[in-house]
Structure formats: structure tokens, C-alpha cells
Scaffold this active site. Structure first.
Site, mmCIF file in Angstrom:
data_model
loop_
_atom_site.group_PDB
_atom_site.id
_atom_site.type_symbol
_atom_site.label_atom_id
_atom_site.label_comp_id
_atom_site.label_asym_id
_atom_site.label_seq_id
_atom_site.Cartn_x
_atom_site.Cartn_y
_atom_site.Cartn_z
ATOM 1 N N HIS A 166 51.651 37.812 61.450
ATOM 2 C CA HIS A 166 50.830 38.272 60.408
ATOM 3 C C HIS A 166 50.376 39.655 60.536
ATOM 4 C CE1 HIS A 166 49.288 36.482 56.375
ATOM 5 N NE2 HIS A 166 49.740 37.796 56.153
ATOM 6 N N ARG A 189 53.887 44.230 43.883
ATOM 7 C CA ARG A 189 53.205 45.610 44.253
ATOM 8 C C ARG A 189 53.985 46.161 45.529
ATOM 9 N NH1 ARG A 189 47.491 43.382 42.534
ATOM 10 N NH2 ARG A 189 48.446 41.425 43.516
ATOM 11 N N ILE A 190 54.165 45.149 46.321
ATOM 12 C CA ILE A 190 54.757 45.529 47.736
ATOM 13 C C ILE A 190 56.496 45.727 47.612
ATOM 14 C CG2 ILE A 190 55.691 44.792 50.055
ATOM 15 C CD1 ILE A 190 52.782 43.145 50.197
ATOM 16 N N ASP A 194 57.050 37.400 59.587
ATOM 17 C CA ASP A 194 55.360 38.102 59.661
ATOM 18 C C ASP A 194 54.908 36.767 59.295
ATOM 19 O OD1 ASP A 194 53.985 39.946 60.825
ATOM 20 O OD2 ASP A 194 53.168 40.199 58.388
ATOM 21 N N ARG A 241 55.214 35.270 52.062
ATOM 22 C CA ARG A 241 54.369 33.949 52.846
ATOM 23 C C ARG A 241 55.208 33.001 53.169
ATOM 24 N NH1 ARG A 241 50.366 36.444 52.996
ATOM 25 N NH2 ARG A 241 48.593 36.323 52.131
ATOM 26 N N GLU A 257 51.379 28.126 59.311
ATOM 27 C CA GLU A 257 50.930 29.447 59.825
ATOM 28 C C GLU A 257 49.449 29.046 60.342
ATOM 29 O OE1 GLU A 257 51.786 33.432 58.601
ATOM 30 O OE2 GLU A 257 49.554 33.516 58.539
ATOM 31 N N ASP A 272 63.754 39.094 40.137
ATOM 32 C CA ASP A 272 62.296 38.942 39.822
ATOM 33 C C ASP A 272 62.828 38.624 38.283
ATOM 34 O OD1 ASP A 272 59.813 39.216 38.595
ATOM 35 O OD2 ASP A 272 59.443 40.675 40.201
#
Ligand SMILES: NC(=O)c1ccc[n+]([C@@H]2O[C@H](COP(=O)([O-])OP(=O)(O)OC[C@H]3O[C@@H](n4cnc5c(N)ncnc54)[C@H](O)[C@@H]3O)[C@@H](O)[C@H]2O)c1
Length: 333
Positions: free
Chosen positions: A291, A163-164, A267, A244, A272, A183
Site C-alpha cells: 500500500h 480522481r485518480i 498495491d 482496494r 490487507e 465507469d
């Protein structure tokens, strides 16, 4: 006469005011009867248990405890969950799928801010602004001969037409970048329609001066970017990770950045949060943000809007835009 639809809101109270500000809450109240009036964070407390028995739909968000077998047993009327958040994986156990509960996620509504953040970082990376800023702070103001980095003609690699990723590619193409995408679930025609050339991950690493990760953290993507692939990246390339931390081998990345060959804007990290004093924090060519690319603050309302719109579609019997299907879960964020 048909009873009004009963809804329960389950999420951290501190985010509810931003997710469901007063005007949106009034809209929600016009669609369903919300009981209790305040958000629930523990389904096990007695009052939530009683209310669950009469609940038809859940509006969930960050802080909602898992909707497991015990919760489902206490909610015999529950038919749908509208998650005003991204992934539904931590929210659900197999029981919800077995019972055929309709599940909707607002992940799509949260994709835009991450794509915008990525574009901003790509523009800065194209000028190698980060190491230039650190050199400036150390007293070096570049002359014209030293200003060799620019964005025109830059090749950007996107890993994951998620989606992003699907929002990042057209933004990059519109800004004039040449875009590669990798992908396994995309075909060349779909890639071209988005504005990118489909390549495998190795080729993406080899050709892209800027590589941006947008795939979900699943077994197939664990350490997708490892020492071997970092070595394929051109000298001076930038790795951007807003996906991630597990997609990247942190140790290998630390070594590649410490050598000065690769810049990174992260990010998300693995682990994390990154422990204080981690070597990545002190490298001059690495920027780590906590994040923040995803929705936060004023952007949270996007998730509430999506969930309430989705609930309305559900009540009207219209197709849902964010329905999550069990079969897709293994390749979703
Ligand atoms: N930094 C943040 O604040 C923030 C916010 C939201 C999401 N995220 C992360 O961004 C990433 C993308 O999120 P999304 O909601 O767009 O994901 P998504 O659920 O849409 O991703 C699923 C898609 O990823 C692609 N994919 C699956 N396996 C792949 C593989 N092996 N290689 C490449 N592509 C693969 C497929 O196209 C699949 O349809 C995720 O890692 C997510 O956790 C981060």
C-alpha cells in the site's frame, strides 16, 4: 471585536511533522489560533474536551478518532472540518452531516502519486518486466527473438474515472497508450475529453492487455474482477490494483496468476495485509507492494498544503475545492 478563529489539529503526532512542517504550521498559525499546540488523538481526554468547547474548525488526518455525536456535542462552535487525508467515511458519523458541518477532504491532493505509480507499473507491465526479471534471476537472459513484449500499441483499461482515474488516463494517453475506461457515471464525450474510449467492464477486460483499477470500494464494486472477468482478459494480461483489495476476488486472482495466464501488480489486497505465506507472495508473475502508491513520506506535505489552502479559502468565503457532499458519499472512495 471578533474573536480569533480557534482550530484543533487531530491526527497521529508521528505524521504531523511531515503533514504540517514548520513553515506550513507558521502559515496555519497566521490564519487561526491552534489550541492545543500539539495534535490531539483522543477527544475524550479532559483537556481536549475543554479545548473542543472553543474549537471552530478541525484539521484532521490519519489517527483522528471519529467525530461522532459526543464530540460534536462537546464542540458547539465547530463549523468545518478540513481533512488532510483521503476518505472522510471513517471519520464522520451521520451526526456531522445532520448538523451541517462543512467537510473538506484533501483526497484530490493525494491522487497524483497514485497516478504516477500506476503509469510506472503500466510501463513495466507492457514489457512484462516482472516475469522477465524472475526468469533472468533463474538464469535466463532473453535473446532478441524472445523479446516480444513492448508498449507501443498497448491497450490499457481503466476501471473508474475517479480522481485518480482521471489523472491516470491523460498520463497514459500522453505516453501513447490506447485507453479504455469503464465507469457508470461517465458519458462518452467526457471519456473522449479525458483521452479514452468508454466501454463496459466486460469489454474493458476483453480488450485491455493491462487493466488498472481505480474505482472506490463500495457494494457495487465488490469482486468486480471475479473469475468470469479474469477469464475474459487476454492471455498474458496484467491486472493492476492500486484501488482496494475488495474490488478483486483474491481466490480467483490467485488461481488465474498461478496458471501463468495473468500477471498482477497489487498495491492493495483482500485481506490487507495479506497473511505471510499467502500463495500470491510466491508467484513469479505477481508483485505485491504494501500500500505504497498513495502519499507517504515526503509526499504527505501535499495533504497539509491542501488542507491549509482550503482553510484559507473557507475563511475568505471562497468556494472550496475539496468539499465533500453527503449525497455523493455512496459513490466516493
Ligand atoms: N493505493 C493507495 O495508496 C491509494 C491511495 C488513494 C486512494 N486509493 C484508492 O484508489 C481508488 C480511487 O480513489 P479516488 O479518491 O480517486 O476515488 P473517488 O472518490 O474519486 O471515486 C469516485 C468515482 O469513482 C467512480 N465510480 C463510482 N462507482 C463506480 C463503479 N461502480 N465503477 C467504476 N467507477 C465507479 C465515479 O466516477 C466516482 O465519481 C479508491 O479505491 C481509493 O480507495 C488507493
Amino acid at each position: 471585536m471578533r474573536q480569533p478563529i480557534r482550530a484543533m489539529v487531530a491526527m497521529w503526532p508521528e505524521i504531523t511533522a511531515r503533514l504540517l512542517p514548520p513553515d506550513l504550521r507558521r502559515r496555519l498559525d497566521g490564519l487561526v489560533t491552534v489550541v492545543p499546540d500539539t495534535p490531539v488523538t483522543d477527544f475524550a481526554v479532559a483537556s481536549a474536551g475543554e479545548d473542543l468547547a472553543a474549537t471552530d474548525v478541525l484539521i484532521t488526518g490519519w489517527g483522528c478518532p471519529p467525530v461522532d455525536a459526543a464530540v460534536l456535542a462537546a464542540a458547539p462552535r465547530l463549523t468545518a472540518i478540513f481533512h488532510a487525508g483521503g476518505t472522510v467515511k471513517p471519520l464522520l458519523t451521520e451526526d456531522a452531516w445532520q448538523r451541517g458541518i462543512t467537510i473538506s477532504s484533501a483526497a484530490d491532493a493525494g491522487a497524483g502519486p497514485v497516478a504516477d505509480f500506476t503509469l510506472a507499473v503500466v510501463v513495466l507491465a507492457g514489457k512484462r518486466a516482472l516475469p522477465a526479471a524472475r526468469r533472468y534471476a533463474a538464469g535466463h537472459f532473453p535473446n532478441h527473438a524472445q523479446r516480444v513484449d513492448g508498449n507501443d500499441g498497448r491497450v490499457v483499461g481503466v476501471i473508474g474515472a475517479s480522481r485518480i482515474g482521471r489523472r491516470v488516463i491523460p498520463r497514459l494517453a500522453a505516453a501513447g497508450y490506447r485507453v479504455l475506461v469503464s465507469d457508470p457515471y461517465l458519458d462518452p464525450a467526457d471519456a473522449a475529453a479525458l483521452g479514452a474510449e468508454l466501454v463496459d467492464v466486460d469489454e474493458c477486460c476483453r480488450r485491455a492487455g493491462i487493466l488498472s483499477l481505480h474505482a472506490p470500494a463500495i457494494p457495487a464494486t465488490r469482486h468486480l474482477i471475479d473469475a468470469r472477468r479474469l477469464a475474459l482478459m487476454p492471455d498474458g494480461a496484467t491486472l493492476i490494483n492500486t484501488a482496494r483489495g475488495a474490488l478483486v476476488d483474491t481466490e480467483a486472482l490467485t488461481a488465474a496468476c498461478a496458471s501463468g495466464r495473468i500477471d498482477a501488480v497489487l498495491d492493495v489486497t483482500d485481506p490487507e495485509p495479506l497473511p505471510p505465506g499467502h500463495p500470491l507472495f510466491s508467484l513469479p508473475n505477481v508483485l505485491i507492494t504494501p500500500h505504497v502508491a498513495g502519499v507517504q513520506g515526503s509526499e504527505l506535505r501535499r495533504l497539509g498544503d491542501f488542507a491549509v489552502d482550503e482553510l484559507e479559502r473557507f475563511l475568505l468565503g471562497e468556494p472550496l475545492l475539496g468539499q465533500v457532499h453527503r449525497a455523493d458519499l455512496p459513490i466516493l472512495a
